[in-house]
Design a protein around this motif. Sequence first.
Motif, PDB file in Angstrom:
ATOM      1  N   LYS B  39       0.800  -1.231   0.000  1.00  0.00           N
ATOM      2  CA  LYS B  39       0.000   0.000   0.000  1.00  0.00           C
ATOM      3  C   LYS B  39       0.832   1.280   0.000  1.00  0.00           C
ATOM      4  O   LYS B  39       0.326   2.355  -0.230  1.00  0.00           O
ATOM      5  N   GLY B  40       2.119   1.187   0.285  1.00  0.00           N
ATOM      6  CA  GLY B  40       2.938   2.410   0.342  1.00  0.00           C
ATOM      7  C   GLY B  40       4.052   2.212   1.333  1.00  0.00           C
ATOM      8  O   GLY B  40       3.940   1.374   2.232  1.00  0.00           O
ATOM      9  N   TRP B  41       5.157   2.958   1.179  1.00  0.00           N
ATOM     10  CA  TRP B  41       6.356   2.651   1.951  1.00  0.00           C
ATOM     11  C   TRP B  41       6.217   2.952   3.447  1.00  0.00           C
ATOM     12  O   TRP B  41       6.942   2.413   4.266  1.00  0.00           O
ATOM     13  N   LEU B  42       5.276   3.808   3.811  1.00  0.00           N
ATOM     14  CA  LEU B  42       5.140   4.103   5.235  1.00  0.00           C
ATOM     15  C   LEU B  42       3.997   3.332   5.895  1.00  0.00           C
ATOM     16  O   LEU B  42       3.748   3.490   7.085  1.00  0.00           O
ATOM     17  N   GLU B  43       3.322   2.497   5.088  1.00  0.00           N
ATOM     18  CA  GLU B  43       2.112   1.854   5.594  1.00  0.00           C
ATOM     19  C   GLU B  43       2.364   1.006   6.837  1.00  0.00           C
ATOM     20  O   GLU B  43       1.572   1.004   7.771  1.00  0.00           O
ATOM     21  N   ASN B  44       3.485   0.266   6.831  1.00  0.00           N
ATOM     22  CA  ASN B  44       3.769  -0.586   7.989  1.00  0.00           C
ATOM     23  C   ASN B  44       3.863   0.247   9.269  1.00  0.00           C
ATOM     24  O   ASN B  44       3.340  -0.129  10.314  1.00  0.00           O
ATOM     25  N   PHE B  45       4.550   1.384   9.135  1.00  0.00           N
ATOM     26  CA  PHE B  45       4.691   2.239  10.313  1.00  0.00           C
ATOM     27  C   PHE B  45       3.350   2.807  10.730  1.00  0.00           C
ATOM     28  O   PHE B  45       3.022   2.859  11.911  1.00  0.00           O
ATOM     29  N   LYS B  46       2.575   3.226   9.741  1.00  0.00           N
ATOM     30  CA  LYS B  46       1.241   3.759  10.049  1.00  0.00           C
ATOM     31  C   LYS B  46       0.433   2.720  10.800  1.00  0.00           C
ATOM     32  O   LYS B  46      -0.195   3.001  11.817  1.00  0.00           O
ATOM     33  N   TYR B  47       0.494   1.482  10.269  1.00  0.00           N
ATOM     34  CA  TYR B  47      -0.286   0.421  10.890  1.00  0.00           C
ATOM     35  C   TYR B  47       0.182   0.177  12.328  1.00  0.00           C
ATOM     36  O   TYR B  47      -0.619   0.155  13.262  1.00  0.00           O
ATOM     37  N   VAL B  48       1.494   0.043  12.477  1.00  0.00           N
ATOM     38  CA  VAL B  48       2.022  -0.289  13.805  1.00  0.00           C
ATOM     39  C   VAL B  48       1.769   0.840  14.793  1.00  0.00           C
ATOM     40  O   VAL B  48       1.255   0.627  15.899  1.00  0.00           O
ATOM     41  N   LEU B  49       2.104   2.042  14.364  1.00  0.00           N
ATOM     42  CA  LEU B  49       2.032   3.161  15.310  1.00  0.00           C
ATOM     43  C   LEU B  49       0.595   3.464  15.726  1.00  0.00           C
ATOM     44  O   LEU B  49       0.362   4.001  16.811  1.00  0.00           O
ATOM     45  N   SER B  50      -0.375   3.123  14.872  1.00  0.00           N
ATOM     46  CA  SER B  50      -1.752   3.423  15.253  1.00  0.00           C
ATOM     47  C   SER B  50      -2.419   2.257  15.978  1.00  0.00           C
ATOM     48  O   SER B  50      -3.540   2.377  16.451  1.00  0.00           O
ATOM     49  N   SER B  51      -1.688   1.107  16.072  1.00  0.00           N
ATOM     50  CA  SER B  51      -2.336  -0.042  16.717  1.00  0.00           C
ATOM     51  C   SER B  51      -2.265   0.086  18.239  1.00  0.00           C
ATOM     52  O   SER B  51      -1.340   0.687  18.786  1.00  0.00           O
ATOM     53  N   ARG B  52      -3.279  -0.486  18.889  1.00  0.00           N
ATOM     54  CA  ARG B  52      -3.307  -0.418  20.350  1.00  0.00           C
ATOM     55  C   ARG B  52      -2.198  -1.279  20.939  1.00  0.00           C
ATOM     56  O   ARG B  52      -1.646  -0.962  21.981  1.00  0.00           O
ATOM     57  N   ASP B  53      -1.898  -2.388  20.240  1.00  0.00           N
ATOM     58  CA  ASP B  53      -0.834  -3.267  20.730  1.00  0.00           C
ATOM     59  C   ASP B  53       0.493  -2.542  20.833  1.00  0.00           C
ATOM     60  O   ASP B  53       1.239  -2.726  21.789  1.00  0.00           O
ATOM     61  N   PHE B  54       0.772  -1.709  19.826  1.00  0.00           N
ATOM     62  CA  PHE B  54       2.045  -0.999  19.867  1.00  0.00           C
ATOM     63  C   PHE B  54       2.090  -0.075  21.072  1.00  0.00           C
ATOM     64  O   PHE B  54       3.063  -0.053  21.831  1.00  0.00           O
ATOM     65  N   LEU B  55       1.021   0.688  21.248  1.00  0.00           N
ATOM     66  CA  LEU B  55       1.017   1.661  22.337  1.00  0.00           C
ATOM     67  C   LEU B  55       1.271   0.945  23.669  1.00  0.00           C
ATOM     68  O   LEU B  55       2.109   1.361  24.471  1.00  0.00           O
ATOM     69  N   SER B  56       0.538  -0.160  23.882  1.00  0.00           N
ATOM     70  CA  SER B  56       0.715  -0.833  25.171  1.00  0.00           C
ATOM     71  C   SER B  56       2.107  -1.472  25.244  1.00  0.00           C
ATOM     72  O   SER B  56       2.729  -1.461  26.313  1.00  0.00           O
ATOM     73  N   ALA B  57       2.588  -2.017  24.118  1.00  0.00           N
ATOM     74  CA  ALA B  57       3.925  -2.614  24.132  1.00  0.00           C
ATOM     75  C   ALA B  57       4.975  -1.560  24.470  1.00  0.00           C
ATOM     76  O   ALA B  57       5.860  -1.787  25.296  1.00  0.00           O
ATOM     77  N   PHE B  58       4.828  -0.395  23.844  1.00  0.00           N
ATOM     78  CA  PHE B  58       5.768   0.702  24.092  1.00  0.00           C
ATOM     79  C   PHE B  58       5.716   1.115  25.564  1.00  0.00           C
ATOM     80  O   PHE B  58       6.735   1.200  26.250  1.00  0.00           O
ATOM     81  N   LEU B  59       4.490   1.345  26.041  1.00  0.00           N
ATOM     82  CA  LEU B  59       4.342   1.808  27.429  1.00  0.00           C
ATOM     83  C   LEU B  59       4.840   0.755  28.411  1.00  0.00           C
ATOM     84  O   LEU B  59       5.512   1.085  29.393  1.00  0.00           O
ATOM     85  N   ASN B  60       4.505  -0.521  28.140  1.00  0.00           N
ATOM     86  CA  ASN B  60       4.951  -1.574  29.050  1.00  0.00           C
ATOM     87  C   ASN B  60       6.479  -1.653  29.092  1.00  0.00           C
ATOM     88  O   ASN B  60       7.076  -1.809  30.160  1.00  0.00           O
ATOM     89  N   THR B  61       7.101  -1.553  27.915  1.00  0.00           N
ATOM     90  CA  THR B  61       8.565  -1.618  27.863  1.00  0.00           C
ATOM     91  C   THR B  61       9.172  -0.484  28.688  1.00  0.00           C
ATOM     92  O   THR B  61      10.077  -0.700  29.507  1.00  0.00           O
ATOM     93  N   ILE B  62       8.635   0.732  28.467  1.00  0.00           N
ATOM     94  CA  ILE B  62       9.143   1.885  29.217  1.00  0.00           C
ATOM     95  C   ILE B  62       8.899   1.696  30.712  1.00  0.00           C
ATOM     96  O   ILE B  62       9.797   1.901  31.538  1.00  0.00           O
TER      97      ILE B  62
END
Lengths: 357, 284, 264
Positions: B39-62
């Motif tokens: 779909k486009g070169w930034l799509e993976n990042f868009k998908y990951v960064l907007s997913s709830r899993d990423f947010l919680s993974a990021f916060l949990n890691t921190i």
Amino acid sequence: MAKVILNEVRKHFGNVKALDGINLTIEEGLFVVLLGPSGCGKTTLMRCISGLEKLTDGKILFDDADVSNTAPKDRNVAMVFQSYAVWPHMKVRDNIAYPLKLKKVPKKEIEERVKWVAELLHISELLDRFPSQLSGGQRQRVAVARAIVHRPKVLLMDEPLSNLDALLRVRMRSELRKLHDQVKVTTVYVTHDQTEAMTMGDKIAVMNAGRIIQYGTPEEIYRRPKTIFVAGFVGSPQMNFLPMKVTSSGNQFFAENFGLRIPLRTDPRKDRLTVGIRPEHIFLEQPGNSVSIGATVYFAEKLMSETVLHLMIDGDTTIVVKVPYDLSVEENDKMQVYVDLNRIHFFDPATGERIEL
Amino acid sequence: MKRESMVPLLLILPALVYLVVFIGYPIVGTFQLAFSSPKGWLENFKYVLSSRDFLSAFLNTILLGVVVIPAQFVLAILLALLVNKKWKGYKTILYIIATPLALSDVTAALISYSIFAPNGYLNKILLRLNWIERPLYFFGYLFRSREFLVVILTEIWRATPLVFVILLAGLQSINNEYLEAADVFGFSAWEKFTKITLPLLKPSIVSALLVRTLFAFQIFGVVWLLAGRDITILAGETYYWYVFMNNRNIASTYALIIAILTFIVGWFYIGTIRSKHLEEGVRT
Amino acid sequence: MKKFFYILACVAICLWFLGPLFFTFLASMTPSSDFYSMDKIFPSKLTFEHIYKLLVNLGGWRAMLVSVQVALIAIAISFAFGIPAGYAITRYIFRGKNMIKLVMLFTRSVPLVVIAVSLVTMYLRLNLADTMFGVALAHAAMVLPFVVLITSSIFSGVFVEYEEAGMIFGLSRFGAFLRITMPLALPGLAASAIFAFIMSWNEVFAASVLAITNRTLPAHILSTAMASPDYFKFAAGTIMAVPALIFIFIIRKYLISMWGISLK
């Protein structure tokens, strides 16, 4: 044994000229000392002779063979390192025998030679120990034994005494020198200690800033130093250097300053001279041919065997004088001292070169 | 002259080539994977960064880092000070403290599980003491906060020795004369610690902090084994997307985010200790 | 009073660091009936049943062999490439030396997590995917910067003069390295090999991602442990921990300096 000839030897490390054109011929069987302050290139020169350093330019010959590009192992040299570098994973016996083994000397002969050298250096009872079980002095003997056992063409020693305590150092000085007289191998000995140089060397090469300034017997170096640097480096306490003006009356020329008036034999063709006088050549009583100078005692170092006086001869000029220990002096005493005119040195203040006058 | 200067490069070249092939090239590959999507070169990042899993993974890691690292430091400094006194037998204690260094995160998780499992020794002991009437549960989605607690304890157990070793090396390099001088001037023990030991220990503290923070972004084994995806974390998501979802692009995107975070933190620290860092790496 | 405090601290340290290990070993040797009865802290007898089953029936032995092979190959590769580089960094002065050191420090801090997935793509092309050798190559890359830095530190601990003396007394440069420097560096090199072994033995992420059928022990445990009964988990913990602990004990003298170098 070999004659060593150094021809325009240069060694540069990047922009640093560690050796800046060395010419030297070391006669066969001679004990030659490379003397100079740290950083003068003496160790580099020795490492070039050994082959551990490659020359940037120039040639090194052993007898008539050019060894400039020969690997160290094929030069048949030996070396006593400053840290001795006695291999810690081999027993003393193996340390000494290893160079012979590498040279494929028959086993029987190896045994005989190890025995010979061990007796020569009084380490026979240490042969089965590891270096870690030896004292510094013993380790040094092992290093020397390892170096002379395979009869090298040239024996190199890099400040071998500097890690020993003072008493042992004095003893080893004479022992090493005697050893040389016994085995008569051409020896190059690096040191910054003038006493070692004077007492051990057949000849001394005084080095500074990558050059050899003077090469001669200890006596020549002491009596007729070629430059101010050599004159200042050899002799203790250091030679006094006095800046003087050249004056004349009629045909007679004088060097004058500080109330001193030193007659010169010929016309120096210069306005100024640096006059060098060794502290041991200034006396309290008038010797034959001398001039006197008035001075005030600034400080007296009482060394018990002798006293070293620092005398003010001017507002901010002091000279150092060696006098007998029993002289009683106080600071600020006024006194008259006499300079022996036969043992005075003249230098060109611009170039530092010796001038014969 | 020229030949001489080629020798060291020839000696280093194999190692360098190997690292370029097996680390340099794959890094480039990670970029490629992360930035390629139909779909486009930034799509993976868009998908990951907007997913709830990423947010919680990021916060949990921190969050794990924020809780675990300070606790480790306090413990490690205390342990290092204790061992550095060099009383009789301190070496034994030193080795005991160092034991977890030999163990992987997977092992540490299994060890921790033996304590906190439903039939684990904590429950058995508490029951025996009659402090509880039924076993406590530490694992499972319902007990996520307890799971979190277990992960934290395990990480402290596993990685405190790491910090300890660096700090102890730092302490041992402090010349004792500084402390003796302080004694002469009548410093109290606390003053000695805060005015002399701590400032001199700063380089070690910073480098330990660097190591710990870098590792914090890579935390994986302990969490994955003990909590699975109950507690999502960045490295865990990489693994999940690759192994379970079979999606290399999203997995690489997570990996790249870890790399970027690591890089930012590393840059920040190295900026503060650069010279020291280089000098101590190799003696010449 | 002070002595009492020390003893208390030591007891606390022993309990905190060794207690969990002890309980894991205990649990791995507790019969399952004893384990599941809540009022039995200490088992009525010890058994190797779980460990045996894990090794023989559940593929543990195979995974362990893979682990050992991976570690040995990784050590062979990383030392073959790392020793010359470490030697060059210590013994030669050359341009770009600081750059090289920086590269080593940088590559050492690149997490395998970041490159593992992309390595799979590369391996698919090279026919290395899902092979033991592929994992070993990745572990070698992980260990190599460490080996370069540590060998250079070990070699700098062997005086240059020893080597130079060798060259003076009849050895070539390589001969002096082989006969003089290597024997003197050997204990340190052996210790770093063991250290490298443990690093590879413990690595789980790349091992899990790069191989599905040829899994190393930790990767095998990671993928199967969660589905197994508890006592198998403890058995797994035990067989993971014991070799590492033994090795760490062998090199305990070098421990602090090695970790110092591997972490700095």
